[in-house]
Design a protein around this motif. Structure first.
Motif, PDB file in Angstrom:
ATOM      1  N   GLN A   1       0.838  -0.977  -0.160  1.00  0.00           N
ATOM      2  CA  GLN A   1      -0.117  -0.507   0.144  1.00  0.00           C
ATOM      3  C   GLN A   1       1.126   0.833  -0.146  1.00  0.00           C
ATOM      4  O   GLN A   1       0.496   2.332  -1.167  1.00  0.00           O
ATOM      5  N   ALA A   2       1.709   1.267   0.707  1.00  0.00           N
ATOM      6  CA  ALA A   2       2.918   2.145   1.214  1.00  0.00           C
ATOM      7  C   ALA A   2       3.504   2.770  -0.404  1.00  0.00           C
ATOM      8  O   ALA A   2       3.501   3.636  -0.783  1.00  0.00           O
ATOM      9  N   ASN A   3       4.147   1.504  -0.668  1.00  0.00           N
ATOM     10  CA  ASN A   3       4.855   1.901  -2.163  1.00  0.00           C
ATOM     11  C   ASN A   3       3.533   2.202  -3.638  1.00  0.00           C
ATOM     12  O   ASN A   3       4.383   3.065  -4.451  1.00  0.00           O
ATOM     13  N   THR A   4       2.654   1.861  -3.531  1.00  0.00           N
ATOM     14  CA  THR A   4       1.459   2.079  -3.970  1.00  0.00           C
ATOM     15  C   THR A   4       1.283   3.658  -4.348  1.00  0.00           C
ATOM     16  O   THR A   4       1.713   4.757  -5.306  1.00  0.00           O
ATOM     17  N   PHE A   5       1.104   4.233  -2.926  1.00  0.00           N
ATOM     18  CA  PHE A   5       0.634   5.727  -2.736  1.00  0.00           C
ATOM     19  C   PHE A   5       2.199   6.095  -2.846  1.00  0.00           C
ATOM     20  O   PHE A   5       1.876   7.678  -3.926  1.00  0.00           O
ATOM     21  N   LEU A   6       3.778   5.935  -2.982  1.00  0.00           N
ATOM     22  CA  LEU A   6       4.782   6.288  -3.545  1.00  0.00           C
ATOM     23  C   LEU A   6       4.688   6.662  -5.497  1.00  0.00           C
ATOM     24  O   LEU A   6       4.808   7.151  -5.752  1.00  0.00           O
ATOM     25  N   LEU A   7       4.053   5.269  -5.373  1.00  0.00           N
ATOM     26  CA  LEU A   7       4.355   5.455  -7.067  1.00  0.00           C
ATOM     27  C   LEU A   7       2.812   6.574  -7.485  1.00  0.00           C
ATOM     28  O   LEU A   7       3.593   7.030  -8.623  1.00  0.00           O
ATOM     29  N   LEU A   8       2.433   5.842  -6.732  1.00  0.00           N
ATOM     30  CA  LEU A   8       1.335   7.151  -7.467  1.00  0.00           C
ATOM     31  C   LEU A   8       1.765   8.611  -7.967  1.00  0.00           C
ATOM     32  O   LEU A   8       1.194   9.575  -8.669  1.00  0.00           O
ATOM     33  N   LEU A   9       2.145   8.667  -6.310  1.00  0.00           N
ATOM     34  CA  LEU A   9       2.344  10.384  -6.703  1.00  0.00           C
ATOM     35  C   LEU A   9       3.344  10.728  -7.310  1.00  0.00           C
ATOM     36  O   LEU A   9       3.646  12.035  -7.547  1.00  0.00           O
ATOM     37  N   GLN A  10       4.295   9.847  -7.415  1.00  0.00           N
ATOM     38  CA  GLN A  10       5.843  10.113  -8.378  1.00  0.00           C
ATOM     39  C   GLN A  10       5.375   9.965  -9.558  1.00  0.00           C
ATOM     40  O   GLN A  10       6.077  11.264 -10.148  1.00  0.00           O
ATOM     41  N   THR A  11       4.342   9.258 -10.280  1.00  0.00           N
ATOM     42  CA  THR A  11       3.922   9.283 -11.616  1.00  0.00           C
ATOM     43  C   THR A  11       2.634   9.824 -11.649  1.00  0.00           C
ATOM     44  O   THR A  11       2.091   9.777 -13.922  1.00  0.00           O
ATOM     45  N   PHE A  12       1.616  10.950 -11.301  1.00  0.00           N
ATOM     46  CA  PHE A  12       0.434  11.348 -11.697  1.00  0.00           C
ATOM     47  C   PHE A  12       1.183  12.057 -12.208  1.00  0.00           C
ATOM     48  O   PHE A  12       2.457  13.397 -11.869  1.00  0.00           O
ATOM     49  N   GLU A  13       0.483  13.045 -12.868  1.00  0.00           N
ATOM     50  CA  GLU A  13       1.087  14.710 -13.998  1.00  0.00           C
ATOM     51  C   GLU A  13       0.936  15.169 -12.719  1.00  0.00           C
ATOM     52  O   GLU A  13      -0.280  16.212 -12.706  1.00  0.00           O
ATOM     53  N   TRP A  14       1.990  16.321 -12.912  1.00  0.00           N
ATOM     54  CA  TRP A  14       2.331  16.321 -12.272  1.00  0.00           C
ATOM     55  C   TRP A  14       2.393  18.395 -12.827  1.00  0.00           C
ATOM     56  O   TRP A  14       4.230  18.350 -13.522  1.00  0.00           O
ATOM     57  N   GLU A  15       2.484  20.247 -13.014  1.00  0.00           N
ATOM     58  CA  GLU A  15       3.036  20.825 -12.975  1.00  0.00           C
ATOM     59  C   GLU A  15       4.392  20.944 -13.354  1.00  0.00           C
ATOM     60  O   GLU A  15       5.001  21.050 -13.985  1.00  0.00           O
ATOM     61  N   ALA A  16       4.859  20.345 -12.156  1.00  0.00           N
ATOM     62  CA  ALA A  16       6.527  20.630 -11.938  1.00  0.00           C
ATOM     63  C   ALA A  16       7.438  19.656 -12.391  1.00  0.00           C
ATOM     64  O   ALA A  16       8.373  19.520 -12.159  1.00  0.00           O
ATOM     65  N   GLY A  17       6.720  18.720 -13.215  1.00  0.00           N
ATOM     66  CA  GLY A  17       7.365  16.811 -13.211  1.00  0.00           C
ATOM     67  C   GLY A  17       7.962  16.064 -11.774  1.00  0.00           C
ATOM     68  O   GLY A  17       7.111  16.740 -10.977  1.00  0.00           O
ATOM     69  N   PRO A  18       8.405  15.072 -12.904  1.00  0.00           N
ATOM     70  CA  PRO A  18       8.859  14.205 -11.781  1.00  0.00           C
ATOM     71  C   PRO A  18       9.643  14.432 -10.370  1.00  0.00           C
ATOM     72  O   PRO A  18      10.569  15.399 -10.585  1.00  0.00           O
ATOM     73  N   TRP A  19       9.506  13.365  -9.367  1.00  0.00           N
ATOM     74  CA  TRP A  19       9.746  13.772  -7.880  1.00  0.00           C
ATOM     75  C   TRP A  19      11.475  12.926  -8.048  1.00  0.00           C
ATOM     76  O   TRP A  19      11.112  11.793  -8.737  1.00  0.00           O
ATOM     77  N   GLU A  20      11.897  13.443  -7.423  1.00  0.00           N
ATOM     78  CA  GLU A  20      13.470  12.815  -7.929  1.00  0.00           C
ATOM     79  C   GLU A  20      14.257  13.355  -6.085  1.00  0.00           C
ATOM     80  O   GLU A  20      13.931  14.583  -5.277  1.00  0.00           O
ATOM     81  N   PRO A  21      14.070  11.784  -5.527  1.00  0.00           N
ATOM     82  CA  PRO A  21      14.999  11.439  -3.809  1.00  0.00           C
ATOM     83  C   PRO A  21      15.731  12.843  -3.918  1.00  0.00           C
ATOM     84  O   PRO A  21      16.560  12.737  -4.320  1.00  0.00           O
ATOM     85  N   GLY A  22      16.427  12.433  -2.834  1.00  0.00           N
ATOM     86  CA  GLY A  22      17.225  13.256  -2.039  1.00  0.00           C
ATOM     87  C   GLY A  22      16.725  14.384  -1.045  1.00  0.00           C
ATOM     88  O   GLY A  22      17.487  15.353  -0.245  1.00  0.00           O
ATOM     89  N   CYS A  23      15.402  14.101  -0.692  1.00  0.00           N
ATOM     90  CA  CYS A  23      14.829  15.272   0.327  1.00  0.00           C
ATOM     91  C   CYS A  23      15.070  15.022   2.311  1.00  0.00           C
ATOM     92  O   CYS A  23      14.652  13.727   1.928  1.00  0.00           O
ATOM     93  N   PRO A  24      15.577  15.537   2.823  1.00  0.00           N
ATOM     94  CA  PRO A  24      15.146  14.943   4.325  1.00  0.00           C
ATOM     95  C   PRO A  24      14.541  14.682   5.311  1.00  0.00           C
ATOM     96  O   PRO A  24      14.570  16.178   5.410  1.00  0.00           O
ATOM     97  N   PRO A  25      14.189  14.547   5.078  1.00  0.00           N
ATOM     98  CA  PRO A  25      12.176  14.216   5.624  1.00  0.00           C
ATOM     99  C   PRO A  25      12.768  14.475   8.069  1.00  0.00           C
ATOM    100  O   PRO A  25      14.063  13.716   7.806  1.00  0.00           O
ATOM    101  N   ARG A  26      11.809  14.702   8.272  1.00  0.00           N
ATOM    102  CA  ARG A  26      12.578  14.717   9.922  1.00  0.00           C
ATOM    103  C   ARG A  26      12.262  13.118   9.692  1.00  0.00           C
ATOM    104  O   ARG A  26      11.165  12.573   9.529  1.00  0.00           O
ATOM    105  N   SER A  27      13.019  12.682  10.701  1.00  0.00           N
ATOM    106  CA  SER A  27      12.729  11.362  11.256  1.00  0.00           C
ATOM    107  C   SER A  27      13.678  10.312  12.639  1.00  0.00           C
ATOM    108  O   SER A  27      13.689  11.567  13.377  1.00  0.00           O
ATOM    109  N   VAL A  28      12.867   9.885  13.019  1.00  0.00           N
ATOM    110  CA  VAL A  28      13.180   9.302  14.331  1.00  0.00           C
ATOM    111  C   VAL A  28      13.183   7.638  13.994  1.00  0.00           C
ATOM    112  O   VAL A  28      12.242   6.753  13.043  1.00  0.00           O
ATOM    113  N   GLU A  29      14.277   6.916  14.960  1.00  0.00           N
ATOM    114  CA  GLU A  29      14.913   5.776  15.204  1.00  0.00           C
ATOM    115  C   GLU A  29      13.481   5.165  16.019  1.00  0.00           C
ATOM    116  O   GLU A  29      13.971   4.881  16.693  1.00  0.00           O
ATOM    117  N   GLN A  30      12.859   3.257  15.356  1.00  0.00           N
ATOM    118  CA  GLN A  30      11.984   2.706  16.324  1.00  0.00           C
ATOM    119  C   GLN A  30      12.246   1.383  15.931  1.00  0.00           C
ATOM    120  O   GLN A  30      12.773   0.757  15.583  1.00  0.00           O
TER     121      GLN A  30
END
Length: 176
Positions: free
Chosen positions: A117-146
């Motif tokens: 499910q999570a990967n499907t949302f990831l792919l959907l948001l990457q491939t949906f037609e967006w004005e700004a073009g395709p997503w490229e990884p490299g953003c540093p999200p805030r995170s926590v280790e669990q």
């Protein structure tokens, strides 16, 4: 790799209920996001019922998905999309890492469902037609280790219930 993404997106679209599906339908039909929220709650509940889940030997790095609704509304849709993509990419990686560490059938089954499910949302948001073009990884999200597997499900539910739902709602105004 592209074939896998196409197959996953096709699978996602074929498994949507209630008639013909399209990425735009996810935006315009609130019943679909509500279905995914209920699925996330159900997965979290079922994994919580698994007997004696072991702690992860290698902690999962999870995104911090809390947000301020007022600040969120003031951001551009592209900015929101990029943040959600970062969160989803980190979450998908955490699930994949946890899958490699968990050999208990009960938790492994739910991790597999969560990964899909999570990967499907990831792919959907990457491939949906967006004005700004395709997503490229490299953003540093805030995170926590669990080290608790249940934390992964909690974060996914909060992401779908929060940022993703509000993001899709903001797209509704322009797309539907």
């Amino acid at each position: 790799m592209e074939l896998n993404r196409l197959l996953l997106l096709t699978s996602f679209l074929l498994h949507l209920e209630e008639g013909p599906a399209s990425p735009a339908r996810l935006v315009c039909d609130t019943r679909l996001i509500n279905k995914y929220i209920e699925d996330a709650k159900d997965m979290e509940k079922r994994v919580g019922q698994c007997q004696a889940l072991p702690a992860l030997g290698c902690p999962a790095v999870l995104p911090l998905v809390d947000f301020n609704a007022q600040q969120w509304r003031s951001r551009s849709n592209e900015s929101k999309r990029r943040e959600i993509l970062c969160d989803l990419a980190l979450l998908v990686g955490a699930v994949a890492g946890a899958q490699g560490q968990l050999h208990q059938e009960c938790g492994a089954r739910q991790l597999g469902q969560l990964y899909r499910q999570a990967n499907t949302f990831l792919l959907l948001l990457q491939t949906f037609e967006w004005e700004a073009g395709p997503w490229e990884p490299g953003c540093p999200p805030r995170s926590v280790e669990q080290t608790h597997i249940t934390s992964i499900f909690f974060v996914y539910r909060r992401l779908v219930q929060g940022k993703l739902r509000f993001f899709l709602h903001s797209l509704t105004k322009d797309s539907c």
